[in-house]
Design an enzyme around this catalytic site. Structure first.
Site, PDB file in Angstrom:
ATOM      1  N   GLY A  15      -2.786  -5.695   3.457  1.00 30.30           N
ATOM      2  CA  GLY A  15      -3.955  -6.379   2.883  1.00 30.30           C
ATOM      3  C   GLY A  15      -4.206  -5.971   1.438  1.00 30.30           C
ATOM      4  N   GLU A 162       4.138 -11.401   6.496  1.00 32.81           N
ATOM      5  CA  GLU A 162       4.450 -10.694   5.252  1.00 32.81           C
ATOM      6  C   GLU A 162       5.792  -9.965   5.397  1.00 32.81           C
ATOM      7  OE1 GLU A 162       3.008 -10.798   2.207  1.00 32.81           O
ATOM      8  OE2 GLU A 162       4.893  -9.763   1.892  1.00 32.81           O
ATOM      9  N   LYS A 221       9.214 -13.699  11.887  1.00 32.07           N
ATOM     10  CA  LYS A 221       8.851 -12.369  11.373  1.00 32.07           C
ATOM     11  C   LYS A 221       9.419 -11.271  12.284  1.00 32.07           C
ATOM     12  CE  LYS A 221       7.127  -8.888   9.468  1.00 32.07           C
ATOM     13  NZ  LYS A 221       7.619  -8.324   8.232  1.00 32.07           N
ATOM     14  N   LEU A 222       9.247 -11.432  13.594  1.00 26.98           N
ATOM     15  CA  LEU A 222       9.774 -10.431  14.535  1.00 26.98           C
ATOM     16  C   LEU A 222      11.297 -10.384  14.435  1.00 26.98           C
ATOM     17  CD1 LEU A 222       7.673 -11.022  17.800  1.00 26.98           C
ATOM     18  CD2 LEU A 222       7.315  -9.328  16.013  1.00 26.98           C
ATOM     19  N   LYS A 268      22.820   1.688   5.202  1.00 24.51           N
ATOM     20  CA  LYS A 268      22.806   3.093   4.809  1.00 24.51           C
ATOM     21  C   LYS A 268      22.496   3.919   6.054  1.00 24.51           C
ATOM     22  CE  LYS A 268      22.440   6.076   1.198  1.00 24.51           C
ATOM     23  NZ  LYS A 268      23.528   6.876   1.706  1.00 24.51           N
ATOM     24  N   CYS A 277       6.587  -0.527  11.524  1.00 31.13           N
ATOM     25  CA  CYS A 277       6.857  -1.863  12.069  1.00 31.13           C
ATOM     26  C   CYS A 277       8.148  -2.064  12.841  1.00 31.13           C
ATOM     27  CB  CYS A 277       6.771  -2.881  10.940  1.00 31.13           C
ATOM     28  SG  CYS A 277       5.093  -2.976  10.308  1.00 31.13           S
ATOM     29  N   ARG A 347       4.133   6.871   9.146  1.00 28.69           N
ATOM     30  CA  ARG A 347       4.082   6.336  10.508  1.00 28.69           C
ATOM     31  C   ARG A 347       5.504   6.206  11.085  1.00 28.69           C
ATOM     32  NH1 ARG A 347       0.064   1.314   9.527  1.00 28.69           N
ATOM     33  NH2 ARG A 347       1.215   1.270   7.567  1.00 28.69           N
TER      34      ARG A 347
HETATM   35  P1  NAD Z   1      -2.907  -0.637   8.230  1.00 26.80           P
HETATM   36  O1  NAD Z   1      -3.205   0.153   9.445  1.00 26.80           O
HETATM   37  O2  NAD Z   1      -2.472   0.059   6.987  1.00 26.80           O
HETATM   38  O3  NAD Z   1      -4.200  -1.506   7.840  1.00 26.80           O
HETATM   39  C1  NAD Z   1      -4.931  -2.243   8.750  1.00 26.80           C
HETATM   40  C2  NAD Z   1      -6.406  -2.137   8.366  1.00 26.80           C
HETATM   41  O4  NAD Z   1      -7.158  -3.032   9.179  1.00 26.80           O
HETATM   42  C3  NAD Z   1      -7.021  -0.759   8.592  1.00 26.80           C
HETATM   43  O5  NAD Z   1      -7.529  -0.258   7.364  1.00 26.80           O
HETATM   44  C4  NAD Z   1      -8.133  -0.994   9.626  1.00 26.80           C
HETATM   45  O6  NAD Z   1      -9.283  -0.195   9.407  1.00 26.80           O
HETATM   46  C5  NAD Z   1      -8.437  -2.453   9.402  1.00 26.80           C
HETATM   47  N1  NAD Z   1      -9.086  -3.107  10.543  1.00 26.80           N
HETATM   48  C6  NAD Z   1      -8.712  -3.067  11.852  1.00 26.80           C
HETATM   49  N2  NAD Z   1      -9.535  -3.829  12.580  1.00 26.80           N
HETATM   50  C7  NAD Z   1     -10.456  -4.353  11.734  1.00 26.80           C
HETATM   51  C8  NAD Z   1     -11.558  -5.238  11.906  1.00 26.80           C
HETATM   52  N3  NAD Z   1     -11.850  -5.746  13.109  1.00 26.80           N
HETATM   53  N4  NAD Z   1     -12.285  -5.572  10.837  1.00 26.80           N
HETATM   54  C9  NAD Z   1     -11.981  -5.078   9.617  1.00 26.80           C
HETATM   55  N5  NAD Z   1     -10.933  -4.249   9.384  1.00 26.80           N
HETATM   56  C10 NAD Z   1     -10.177  -3.894  10.437  1.00 26.80           C
HETATM   57  O7  NAD Z   1      -1.825  -1.721   8.675  1.00 26.80           O
HETATM   58  P2  NAD Z   1      -0.732  -2.426   7.736  1.00 26.80           P
HETATM   59  O8  NAD Z   1       0.441  -1.537   7.555  1.00 26.80           O
HETATM   60  O9  NAD Z   1      -1.407  -3.002   6.539  1.00 26.80           O
HETATM   61  O10 NAD Z   1      -0.242  -3.601   8.699  1.00 26.80           O
HETATM   62  C11 NAD Z   1      -1.084  -4.708   8.983  1.00 26.80           C
HETATM   63  C12 NAD Z   1      -0.258  -5.787   9.665  1.00 26.80           C
HETATM   64  O11 NAD Z   1       0.772  -6.244   8.781  1.00 26.80           O
HETATM   65  C13 NAD Z   1       0.471  -5.332  10.932  1.00 26.80           C
HETATM   66  O12 NAD Z   1       0.500  -6.385  11.843  1.00 26.80           O
HETATM   67  C14 NAD Z   1       1.884  -5.051  10.456  1.00 26.80           C
HETATM   68  O13 NAD Z   1       2.845  -5.215  11.481  1.00 26.80           O
HETATM   69  C15 NAD Z   1       2.071  -6.093   9.387  1.00 26.80           C
HETATM   70  N6  NAD Z   1       3.034  -5.738   8.328  1.00 26.80           N
HETATM   71  C16 NAD Z   1       3.034  -4.489   7.796  1.00 26.80           C
HETATM   72  C17 NAD Z   1       3.922  -4.187   6.758  1.00 26.80           C
HETATM   73  C18 NAD Z   1       3.955  -2.826   6.126  1.00 26.80           C
HETATM   74  O14 NAD Z   1       4.818  -2.596   5.293  1.00 26.80           O
HETATM   75  N7  NAD Z   1       3.060  -1.888   6.450  1.00 26.80           N
HETATM   76  C19 NAD Z   1       4.756  -5.189   6.245  1.00 26.80           C
HETATM   77  C20 NAD Z   1       4.714  -6.458   6.818  1.00 26.80           C
HETATM   78  C21 NAD Z   1       3.839  -6.726   7.852  1.00 26.80           C
HETATM   79  C1  UGA Z   2      10.413  -3.276   6.750  1.00 28.77           C
HETATM   80  C2  UGA Z   2      11.104  -4.550   6.265  1.00 28.77           C
HETATM   81  O1  UGA Z   2      12.131  -4.191   5.338  1.00 28.77           O
HETATM   82  C3  UGA Z   2      10.112  -5.497   5.599  1.00 28.77           C
HETATM   83  O2  UGA Z   2      10.756  -6.707   5.260  1.00 28.77           O
HETATM   84  C4  UGA Z   2       8.968  -5.794   6.579  1.00 28.77           C
HETATM   85  O3  UGA Z   2       7.988  -6.599   5.960  1.00 28.77           O
HETATM   86  C5  UGA Z   2       8.329  -4.486   7.011  1.00 28.77           C
HETATM   87  O4  UGA Z   2       9.348  -3.635   7.618  1.00 28.77           O
HETATM   88  C6  UGA Z   2       7.256  -4.654   8.034  1.00 28.77           C
HETATM   89  O5  UGA Z   2       7.205  -5.632   8.741  1.00 28.77           O
HETATM   90  O6  UGA Z   2       6.493  -3.692   8.116  1.00 28.77           O
HETATM   91  P1  UGA Z   2       9.579  -1.030   5.640  1.00 28.77           P
HETATM   92  O7  UGA Z   2       9.505  -0.551   7.039  1.00 28.77           O
HETATM   93  O8  UGA Z   2       8.404  -0.846   4.766  1.00 28.77           O
HETATM   94  O9  UGA Z   2       9.919  -2.593   5.617  1.00 28.77           O
HETATM   95  O10 UGA Z   2      10.805  -0.330   4.901  1.00 28.77           O
HETATM   96  P2  UGA Z   2      12.404  -0.521   4.996  1.00 28.77           P
HETATM   97  O11 UGA Z   2      12.938  -0.432   3.633  1.00 28.77           O
HETATM   98  O12 UGA Z   2      12.778  -1.700   5.789  1.00 28.77           O
HETATM   99  O13 UGA Z   2      12.845   0.792   5.781  1.00 28.77           O
HETATM  100  C7  UGA Z   2      12.537   0.990   7.143  1.00 28.77           C
HETATM  101  C8  UGA Z   2      13.237   2.240   7.634  1.00 28.77           C
HETATM  102  O14 UGA Z   2      14.656   2.045   7.699  1.00 28.77           O
HETATM  103  C9  UGA Z   2      13.028   3.453   6.719  1.00 28.77           C
HETATM  104  O15 UGA Z   2      12.894   4.616   7.499  1.00 28.77           O
HETATM  105  C10 UGA Z   2      14.320   3.492   5.918  1.00 28.77           C
HETATM  106  O16 UGA Z   2      14.616   4.761   5.409  1.00 28.77           O
HETATM  107  C11 UGA Z   2      15.327   3.058   6.974  1.00 28.77           C
HETATM  108  N1  UGA Z   2      16.578   2.490   6.420  1.00 28.77           N
HETATM  109  C12 UGA Z   2      16.539   1.377   5.653  1.00 28.77           C
HETATM  110  C13 UGA Z   2      17.791   3.096   6.739  1.00 28.77           C
HETATM  111  O17 UGA Z   2      17.844   4.109   7.454  1.00 28.77           O
HETATM  112  N2  UGA Z   2      18.948   2.537   6.244  1.00 28.77           N
HETATM  113  C14 UGA Z   2      18.933   1.410   5.475  1.00 28.77           C
HETATM  114  O18 UGA Z   2      20.032   0.951   5.069  1.00 28.77           O
HETATM  115  C15 UGA Z   2      17.710   0.819   5.170  1.00 28.77           C
END
Ligand code: NAD
Ligand code: UGA
Length: 463
Positions: A15, A162, A221-222, A268, A277, A347
């Site tokens: 966000g 995302e 996405k999944l 890698k 995730c 995480r």
């Molecule tokens: P996060 O835990 O960092 O952030 C989520 C936020 O939502 C928290 O700050 C929490 O307090 C807030 N929240 C929860 N319930 C709420 C409510 N009812 N009202 C208001 N705020 C509320 O999570 P994130 O890493 O940003 O991931 C969010 C989503 O995006 C997940 O579904 C994740 O799978 C997806 N996603 C994450 C990444 C990533 O790189 N972290 C990348 C792509 C997609």
């Molecule tokens: C991953 C995806 O790359 C994003 O496209 C997606 O949006 C996101 O998950 C999500 O849904 O949260 P992220 O987890 O932030 O992103 O980082 P990555 O670069 O994918 O790495 C994930 C893990 O795999 C890390 O621990 C990284 O060190 C490891 N990794 C990555 C390897 O061990 N080898 C590789 O070649 C690449």
């Protein structure tokens, strides 16, 4: 339909950065980022940009330009929802820890709470955008909840998953490979899709914006995360084979990746993938397939997780076995706790599982990570419920410089690929380690010859 006001529920790793970039690229749109967590919002509003709750290269510059102009962070959720024409939901969707689907299914309680709240407080028509990663067909449940609103309001639900990766979030958002938007093929669904396309087209070339039906967007996405993680588990499985055959996993990965049909990215070998995730999303896919009776499909994807667990365990036992099968009362230094470089996010980091296994076998753990706090490391360990918090506090200490973290240690294990580790004074580290001094490179970032010439025993993944 030209959108002038949007909000995002959830000011986390997704966000915060995504909305900051939308605000930067669309100065004509008012962007409110909302969260129930007051500390998080205070941190986003901090005048010291080093205190933002998310560390991402380039993020503070973006926030600095847009915050207070058309980007606002607030706990005032209801008011912002009502004022917005488009509402993004970017709350966390962790793996369920209770009830039906425990340990596999995505916990959708935060998403449902958001939908119920939007239905309750909205007094005008809204476009609701799923930004969180969700099981396929969640939009149906979200739509049903929204339609129960008693305010006579109409809602259109879009799926806009995302794809940013942490550590490169701003770069990824500026220049996305694709933006995916799923929507209903109804009259109002099409209007909603084009309203969101218009926002992204302020900086993303139109040919990179791919519109689909809602279910395809949710499932893609999944599947994207599953494919990426599958590549890592594939090469990590081969790393075990390399170690017993004399092949070198880096060379194998290069040779295989030179085939343009395969490609060289995400090959890698490592101590195991982490992050919030990959595991959660694959478990979710495993659960969905199983619940639909597709057991072979479910088991196929479950293997990706199994190999990842195996790799983390294998690394920890490599350390234990090379220290004569005994780490009791020995100190092991971990370089890195974050799940990858350039983030403060830990995480599901491999560090947590490696540290836990070493502690279980009696070791003391010293950690140096440039971005993760000791408090966070202890929270991560506590969450495993392997022992009491007090015992974790005795077993693990974090240091603010790498030399202090190495004093009197029997081995260094590199868990995160932070660039600075390569440039450390390894000669000095050798002097202060207990001999024979050992380095376990869980990321294959060090030069084997340089390390061995200094006198270390060196172990690299798949080498
Ligand atoms: P996060 O835990 O960092 O952030 C989520 C936020 O939502 C928290 O700050 C929490 O307090 C807030 N929240 C929860 N319930 C709420 C409510 N009812 N009202 C208001 N705020 C509320 O999570 P994130 O890493 O940003 O991931 C969010 C989503 O995006 C997940 O579904 C994740 O799978 C997806 N996603 C994450 C990444 C990533 O790189 N972290 C990348 C792509 C997609
Ligand atoms: C991953 C995806 O790359 C994003 O496209 C997606 O949006 C996101 O998950 C999500 O849904 O949260 P992220 O987890 O932030 O992103 O980082 P990555 O670069 O994918 O790495 C994930 C893990 O795999 C890390 O621990 C990284 O060190 C490891 N990794 C990555 C390897 O061990 N080898 C590789 O070649 C690449």
């Amino acid at each position: 339909m030209k959108i002038k006001s949007i909000c995002c529920i959830g000011a986390g790793y997704v966000g915060g950065p995504t909305m900051a970039v939308i605000a930067l690229k669309c100065p004509h749109i008012q962007v409110n980022v909302l969260d129930v967590n007051k500390d998080r919002i205070d941190a986003w509003n901090s005048s010291d940009l080093n205190n933002l709750p998310v560390f991402e290269p380039g993020l503070s510059e973006v926030v600095n330009q847009a915050r207070g102009r058309n980007l606002f962070f607030s706990n005032n959720i209801d008011e912002a929802i009502d004022k917005s024409e488009m509402i993004f939901i970017a709350v966390n969707t962790p793996t369920k820890t209770y009830g039906e689907g425990k340990g596999q299914a995505a916990d959708l309680k935060f998403v449902e709470l958001c939908a119920r709240n939007i239905a309750k407080v909205s007094k005008s028509d809204k476009i609701v955008v799923e930004k969180s990663t969700l099981p396929v067909r969640t939009a149906e449940a979200v739509q049903t909840i929204l339609d129960s609103s008693e305010n006579g309001v109409k809602f259109d639900v879009l799926s806009n998953p995302e794809f940013l990766a942490e550590g490169t979030a701003i770069k990824d958002l500026f220049k996305s490979d694709r933006v995916l938007i799923g929507g209903q093929q109804t009259e109002s669904g099409k209007i909603a899709i084009s309203a969101l396309v218009e926002i992204y087209s302020n900086w993303i070339p139109i040919e990179k914006i791919y519109t689909t039906n809602v279910w395809s967007a949710e499932l893609s996405k999944l599947v994207a995360n599953a494919f990426l993680a599958q590549r890592i588990s594939s090469i990590n499985s081969i790393s075990a084979l390399c170690e017993v055959t004399g092949a070198d996993v880096n060379e194998v990965a290069t040779a295989v990746g030179m085939d343009s049909r395969i490609g060289n990215k995400f090959l890698k070998s490592s101590v195991g993938f982490g992050g919030s995730c990959f595991q959660k999303d694959i478990l979710n896919l495993v659960y969905i397939a199983k619940s639909l009776g597709l057991h072979e499909v479910s088991e196929y994807w479950n293997q990706v997780i199994k190999i990842n667990d195996y790799q983390k365990k294998r690394f920890a036992f490599k350390i234990i076995n090379s220290l004569f099968g005994n780490v009791s009362e020995k100190t092991i230094t971990l370089f890195g706790w974050a799940f990858k470089k350039d983030t403060n996010d830990s995480r599901e980091s491999a560090a947590i599982y490696v540290a836990n296994l070493l502690i279980e076998n009696g070791a003391k753990i010293c950690v140096y990570d440039p971005r993760v706090t000791e408090q966070q490391m202890l929270l991560d360990l506590d969450k495993l419920n392997s022992r009491s918090s007090e015992e974790n506090r005795i077993a693990l200490s974090s240091f603010s410089n790498y030399i202090d973290a190495c004093n009197g240690s029997s081995a260094i294990a590199i868990i995160t690929e932070w660039d600075e580790f390569k440039d450390y004074d390894w000669e000095q580290i050798y002097k202060i380690l207990i001999k024979p001094a050992k380095v376990f490179d869980g990321r294959n970032i060090l030069n084997k010859k340089m390390i061995e010439d200094l006198g270390f025993e060196f172990y690299a993944i798949g080498g």
